[in-house]
Design a protein around this motif. Structure first.
Motif, PDB file in Angstrom:
ATOM      1  N   LYS A 103      19.649 -23.673   0.794  1.00 38.62           N
ATOM      2  CA  LYS A 103      18.269 -23.310   0.449  1.00 38.62           C
ATOM      3  C   LYS A 103      17.480 -22.854   1.672  1.00 38.62           C
ATOM      4  O   LYS A 103      16.292 -23.137   1.812  1.00 38.62           O
ATOM      5  N   LYS A 104      18.158 -22.147   2.551  1.00 37.72           N
ATOM      6  CA  LYS A 104      17.529 -21.661   3.774  1.00 37.72           C
ATOM      7  C   LYS A 104      17.620 -20.141   3.814  1.00 37.72           C
ATOM      8  O   LYS A 104      18.521 -19.541   3.222  1.00 37.72           O
ATOM      9  N   PRO A 105      16.704 -19.497   4.528  1.00 37.16           N
ATOM     10  CA  PRO A 105      16.643 -18.034   4.511  1.00 37.16           C
ATOM     11  C   PRO A 105      17.614 -17.366   5.482  1.00 37.16           C
ATOM     12  O   PRO A 105      18.111 -17.985   6.417  1.00 37.16           O
TER      13      PRO A 105
ATOM     14  N   LEU B 263      18.164 -10.677  -1.359  1.00 35.27           N
ATOM     15  CA  LEU B 263      17.863 -12.068  -1.004  1.00 35.27           C
ATOM     16  C   LEU B 263      17.402 -12.207   0.448  1.00 35.27           C
ATOM     17  O   LEU B 263      16.791 -13.210   0.811  1.00 35.27           O
ATOM     18  N   ALA B 264      17.705 -11.226   1.274  1.00 35.24           N
ATOM     19  CA  ALA B 264      17.344 -11.307   2.695  1.00 35.24           C
ATOM     20  C   ALA B 264      15.834 -11.259   2.868  1.00 35.24           C
ATOM     21  O   ALA B 264      15.131 -10.516   2.169  1.00 35.24           O
ATOM     22  N   LYS B 265      15.327 -12.040   3.827  1.00 35.94           N
ATOM     23  CA  LYS B 265      13.896 -12.019   4.123  1.00 35.94           C
ATOM     24  C   LYS B 265      13.499 -10.713   4.803  1.00 35.94           C
ATOM     25  O   LYS B 265      12.358 -10.272   4.703  1.00 35.94           O
TER      26      LYS B 265
ATOM     27  N   ASP C 252      29.291 -13.030   2.109  1.00 34.15           N
ATOM     28  CA  ASP C 252      29.693 -14.263   1.418  1.00 34.15           C
ATOM     29  C   ASP C 252      29.058 -15.481   2.081  1.00 34.15           C
ATOM     30  O   ASP C 252      28.575 -16.401   1.401  1.00 34.15           O
ATOM     31  N   GLU C 253      29.054 -15.503   3.411  1.00 34.59           N
ATOM     32  CA  GLU C 253      28.463 -16.624   4.138  1.00 34.59           C
ATOM     33  C   GLU C 253      26.947 -16.670   3.947  1.00 34.59           C
ATOM     34  O   GLU C 253      26.370 -17.741   3.787  1.00 34.59           O
ATOM     35  N   ALA C 254      26.319 -15.503   3.955  1.00 35.82           N
ATOM     36  CA  ALA C 254      24.868 -15.456   3.747  1.00 35.82           C
ATOM     37  C   ALA C 254      24.508 -15.955   2.351  1.00 35.82           C
ATOM     38  O   ALA C 254      23.540 -16.719   2.167  1.00 35.82           O
ATOM     39  N   GLU C 255      25.285 -15.531   1.373  1.00 33.81           N
ATOM     40  CA  GLU C 255      25.018 -15.950  -0.003  1.00 33.81           C
ATOM     41  C   GLU C 255      25.198 -17.458  -0.163  1.00 33.81           C
ATOM     42  O   GLU C 255      24.387 -18.139  -0.806  1.00 33.81           O
ATOM     43  N   ALA C 256      26.261 -18.005   0.452  1.00 33.48           N
ATOM     44  CA  ALA C 256      26.498 -19.450   0.372  1.00 33.48           C
ATOM     45  C   ALA C 256      25.408 -20.228   1.103  1.00 33.48           C
ATOM     46  O   ALA C 256      24.994 -21.306   0.657  1.00 33.48           O
TER      47      ALA C 256
END
Length: 394
Positions: free
Chosen positions: A111-113, A136-138, A101-105
């Motif tokens: 707008k950061k990876p 979505l993860a780099k 949830d935190e990564a998605e937010a």
């Protein structure tokens, strides 16, 4: 300009292995990216006691707590500042993408990876929504190759998806003073004892956290406990009788002390008991690591104490079962497949006692094997950090 990484980690503190993820990754970043500022963003379970332990090792570490709201704003000024100043969110090791949830937010509002260091995939985290956030993860490093293949099959499409070990191998916390007192009081001499850890099939979180009682899981625990512990008891008996080494029964999580007394210590023969030490109180990661380093090796049904042992060049044998996540298969991935045993396979478990005895009797050879696995892990850490550096420099 010095870059700032937010480390999303520290999922819970009732298990010394879950604690270990964070200082392990901090040690990796300190070694290979010393000029980068790291801000730890732990879960709400993070306690003052555990924070103090980690900050003794990393005195410059900044810790922020809180959440990101539906409007994208942090719940406090310290977290907001960290989010604004950071250039990357790094998700630490765990049983799944715990901080999804935190990564998605972070991606949506800032707008950061973000990228992922050493998680398991599958079982807990399947479905379309899960595939989307992972993609979505780099980069995603999976801590076992089974998870990697599962993610590929599910269509996860992160640009970099590889095997990458759990960060807990890199833990270098220590509390030698406390460990020395414990060893002396229990007459455990360096190199002359093995450690053993046992556990329930399902961790009874209803006993150690504010979780509701699960009758089905408890019933299955009761059904399987003799099958799971009989081989461990026999290994202890043979070690004591045939090698002259002592055995320390010790916990990885807070539910295990009483369980080990019930299923192992209280059922050992009278001639064996004087050479078995039962640790009745929980400990933290730093003391445990200091004790493990003084041992001749470890065996049992847990994962992260063996990981911390291998990270210190100490031999470790792992027993697992189907109901667990696939993290145990990382033992095969780092060259320790013959130290991995399936507790549901009678043929495999029949080889456990000989393997433990071999580790005890040919201890120098076992330590060389552990060291080779440690070196393999360290090489993979370099690759993982290089991927992170490339993302930061992009």
């Amino acid at each position: 300009m010095r870059q700032t990484i937010i480390l999303r980690s520290s999922w819970q503190v009732v298990n010394i292995g879950d604690i270990a993820h964070t200082p392990g990754l901090l040690a990796i970043l300190e070694k290979y990216m010393p000029q980068t500022q790291v801000v730890l963003w732990p879960s709400k379970d993070f306690t003052v006691e555990v924070e103090d332990m980690i900050c003794r090792r990393f005195p410059q570490l900044k810790v922020v707590k809180g959440t990101i709201g539906e409007d994208g704003k942090a719940s406090n000024e310290e977290l907001q500042m960290a989010l604004d100043e950071s250039s990357f969110l790094l998700h630490g090791s765990g049983p799944l993408l715990v901080g999804r949830d935190e990564a998605e937010a972070y991606v949506k509002f800032y707008k950061k990876p973000f990228g992922v260091f050493g998680i398991t995939y599958g079982g807990y985290n399947e479905g379309e929504w899960c595939r989307e956030i992972h993609s979505l993860a780099k980069f995603i490093y999976f801590r076992d190759s089974v998870s990697l293949q599962k993610a590929i099959q599910d269509g996860v499409s992160s640009p970099v998806m590889k095997f990458g070990p759990d960060a807990a191998f890199a833990v270098d916390l220590e509390n030698d003073a406390k460990a020395e007192v414990f060893l002396r009081e229990n007459k455990l001499e360096p190199g002359k004892f093995l450690c053993c850890i046992s556990r329930h099939r399902y961790t009874p979180y209803w006993e150690i956290k504010d979780w509701p009682y699960d009758a089905d899981k408890d019933a299955f625990n009761q059904q399987m406990k003799e099958q799971d512990n009989a081989p461990l008891r026999e290994a202890i008996i043979q070690v004591v009788r045939k090698t002259g080494l002592k055995v320390l029964l010790c916990p990885e999580d807070k539910s295990q002390m009483a369980f080990e007394k019930e299923m192992i210590y209280d059922l050992l023969p009278e001639d064996v008991l004087p050479n078995v030490v039962y640790k009745s109180e929980f400990w933290l990661t730093d003391e445990a690591v200091s004790v493990y380093r003084q041992s001749a090796g470890l065996f049992g049904s847990e994962m992260h104490s063996p990981i911390m042992c291998i990270g210190s060049g100490i031999p470790a044998i792992v027993c697992r079962w189907e109901g667990q996540t696939t993290k145990g298969f990382m033992w095969r991935d780092i060259g320790l497949g013959d130290w991995l045993f399936d507790q549901d396979q009678e043929a495999e478990m029949s080889r456990l006692v000989p393997a433990v005895l071999d580790m005890a009797i040919h201890n120098e050879a076992a330590k060389e094997k552990a060291l080779a696995a440690k070196q393999k892990v360290e090489k993979l850490y370099v690759e993982m950090v290089d991927t992170l550096k490339n993302c930061l420099n992009a």
